[in-house]
Scaffold this motif. Structure first.
Motif, PDB file in Angstrom:
ATOM      1  N   ILE A  95       0.844  -1.199   0.000  1.00  0.00           N
ATOM      2  CA  ILE A  95       0.000   0.000   0.000  1.00  0.00           C
ATOM      3  C   ILE A  95       0.879   1.250   0.000  1.00  0.00           C
ATOM      4  O   ILE A  95       1.759   1.393   0.853  1.00  0.00           O
ATOM      5  N   ALA A 101      -5.852   8.735   4.683  1.00  0.00           N
ATOM      6  CA  ALA A 101      -7.237   8.327   4.391  1.00  0.00           C
ATOM      7  C   ALA A 101      -7.427   6.936   4.970  1.00  0.00           C
ATOM      8  O   ALA A 101      -6.460   6.297   5.394  1.00  0.00           O
ATOM      9  N   HIS A 103      -7.736   3.455   6.572  1.00  0.00           N
ATOM     10  CA  HIS A 103      -7.157   2.860   7.771  1.00  0.00           C
ATOM     11  C   HIS A 103      -6.016   3.677   8.362  1.00  0.00           C
ATOM     12  O   HIS A 103      -5.807   3.648   9.573  1.00  0.00           O
ATOM     13  N   ASP A 200     -11.373   0.265  -7.501  1.00  0.00           N
ATOM     14  CA  ASP A 200     -11.516  -0.702  -6.400  1.00  0.00           C
ATOM     15  C   ASP A 200     -10.276  -0.698  -5.516  1.00  0.00           C
ATOM     16  O   ASP A 200     -10.355  -1.033  -4.330  1.00  0.00           O
ATOM     17  N   CYS A 202      -7.685   1.846  -5.598  1.00  0.00           N
ATOM     18  CA  CYS A 202      -7.051   3.158  -5.399  1.00  0.00           C
ATOM     19  C   CYS A 202      -8.067   4.113  -4.779  1.00  0.00           C
ATOM     20  O   CYS A 202      -9.277   3.953  -4.985  1.00  0.00           O
TER      21      CYS A 202
HETATM   22  N1  UDP Z   1      -6.988  -1.599  -0.618  1.00  0.00           N
HETATM   23  C1  UDP Z   1      -7.347  -2.619  -1.501  1.00  0.00           C
HETATM   24  N2  UDP Z   1      -7.625  -3.864  -0.993  1.00  0.00           N
HETATM   25  C2  UDP Z   1      -7.552  -4.154   0.331  1.00  0.00           C
HETATM   26  C3  UDP Z   1      -7.192  -3.115   1.227  1.00  0.00           C
HETATM   27  C4  UDP Z   1      -6.909  -1.861   0.708  1.00  0.00           C
HETATM   28  O1  UDP Z   1      -7.399  -2.417  -2.704  1.00  0.00           O
HETATM   29  O2  UDP Z   1      -7.796  -5.312   0.717  1.00  0.00           O
HETATM   30  C5  UDP Z   1      -6.685  -0.259  -1.150  1.00  0.00           C
HETATM   31  C6  UDP Z   1      -7.797   0.734  -0.829  1.00  0.00           C
HETATM   32  O3  UDP Z   1      -8.703   0.829  -1.886  1.00  0.00           O
HETATM   33  C7  UDP Z   1      -7.039   2.015  -0.652  1.00  0.00           C
HETATM   34  C8  UDP Z   1      -5.643   1.586  -0.164  1.00  0.00           C
HETATM   35  O4  UDP Z   1      -5.528   0.220  -0.509  1.00  0.00           O
HETATM   36  O5  UDP Z   1      -6.892   2.674  -1.894  1.00  0.00           O
HETATM   37  C9  UDP Z   1      -5.436   1.790   1.329  1.00  0.00           C
HETATM   38  O6  UDP Z   1      -6.468   1.156   2.025  1.00  0.00           O
HETATM   39  P1  UDP Z   1      -6.597   1.229   3.623  1.00  0.00           P
HETATM   40  O7  UDP Z   1      -5.445   0.519   4.234  1.00  0.00           O
HETATM   41  O8  UDP Z   1      -6.827   2.636   4.022  1.00  0.00           O
HETATM   42  O9  UDP Z   1      -7.828   0.325   3.938  1.00  0.00           O
HETATM   43  P2  UDP Z   1      -9.385   0.562   3.608  1.00  0.00           P
HETATM   44  O10 UDP Z   1      -9.780   1.746   4.408  1.00  0.00           O
HETATM   45  O11 UDP Z   1      -9.475   0.751   2.132  1.00  0.00           O
HETATM   46  O12 UDP Z   1      -9.984  -0.740   4.051  1.00  0.00           O
END
Ligand code: UDP
Length: 245
Positions: A95, A101, A103, A200, A202
């Motif tokens: 990531i 944003a 998590h 999905d 990004c």
């Molecule tokens: N993301 C993804 N698949 C996952 C987890 C995250 O494609 O299983 C992508 C998500 O769309 C975002 C980025 O990775 O663009 C960071 O995601 P985050 O860790 O903030 O988790 P989220 O809040 O998306 O669950």
């Protein structure tokens, strides 16, 4: 045009199906309209998503290839189907974030939208049963998920992908907030970018209004989900709002 034929289904994921083909070195990925979020708790469909993600991911991967990033892409076969090189997926979600944003904001108690001076890179163990836990380089090595050399390649490629995608989308009035990449090993051991790059995977915000144009609209029940995916597809093909299209 490829003469490869689709054979049996070998894997069905949340958003894609993977088929064996008459070429043992290749698979066909078929993009679905199905969407899941919140660790699989939320399920639904986003009409037209499969076709958009297929097209967008292929166009972006082609652009990345032209800029020195090796990918699994071979050839787009139809609206939803793409021929890709068969790889062994490295079980890491990589990531990259340019801005707080999701998590990151939750975990560290900061608002969304904090712009970082430098991109951050984090790794999660791709393991649904364990809910994809966050891990660091030494954890990934201790678990035997990857090697030091592969990790170095993955890090370099992920940051290059970020620089290229950020610039690409900036020219289309979109801020690339964060995204997830997956990498695969070819039979010769080399690392290539695999999986997909789409709304999905990004976070995309309109540069002027900060309107969300990605899967967060589905995750957060914001409405306008299909329209956001369509809008991103339109922007993809029209740099600078269509002036130079
Ligand atoms: N993301 C993804 N698949 C996952 C987890 C995250 O494609 O299983 C992508 C998500 O769309 C975002 C980025 O990775 O663009 C960071 O995601 P985050 O860790 O903030 O988790 P989220 O809040 O998306 O669950």
């Amino acid at each position: 045009m490829s003469t490869v034929t689709k054979l049996e289904l070998i894997y069905e994921g949340k958003a894609k199906k993977v088929y064996a083909t008459s070429d043992p070195d290749c698979c066909i990925v078929s993009y679905k309209d199905d969407a899941t979020a919140l660790d699989g708790l939320k399920k639904g469909t986003i009409a037209g998503k499969g076709a958009i993600n297929n097209r967008m991911s292929n166009l972006l991967m082609r652009m990345l290839e032209q800029n020195g990033v090796p990918t699994h892409l071979v050839e787009e076969l139809s609206e939803r189907d793409t021929l890709v090189k068969k790889v062994e997926i490295v079980p890491l979600e990589v990531i990259v974030r340019n801005c707080s944003a999701g998590h990151f904001a939750q975990r560290y108690g900061v608002p969304e939208g904090m712009v970082f001076d430098e991109p951050t890179l984090e790794l999660c163990y791709k393991n649904d049963a364990l809910h994809d836990p966050l891990l660091n380089d030494s954890h990934a090595l201790a678990l035997g998920l990857t090697t030091k050399q592969e990790l170095e390649t993955i890090r370099t490629l992920a940051l290059r992908v970020n620089a290229l995608l950020k610039d690409f989308w900036k020219q289309r009035g979109v801020d690339l907030i964060d995204f997830k990449l997956e990498f695969g090993r070819l039979p010769d051991g080399s690392i290539v970018l695999a999986d997909e790059i789409s709304p999905d995977t990004c976070r995309f915000w309109d540069s002027a209004t900060h309107e969300k144009l990605d899967k967060d609209r589905f995750r957060r029940d914001m409405g306008g989900v299909e329209a956001a995916y369509q809008e991103m597809m339109t922007r993809l093909t029209k740099p600078n709002g269509g002036e130079q299209a």
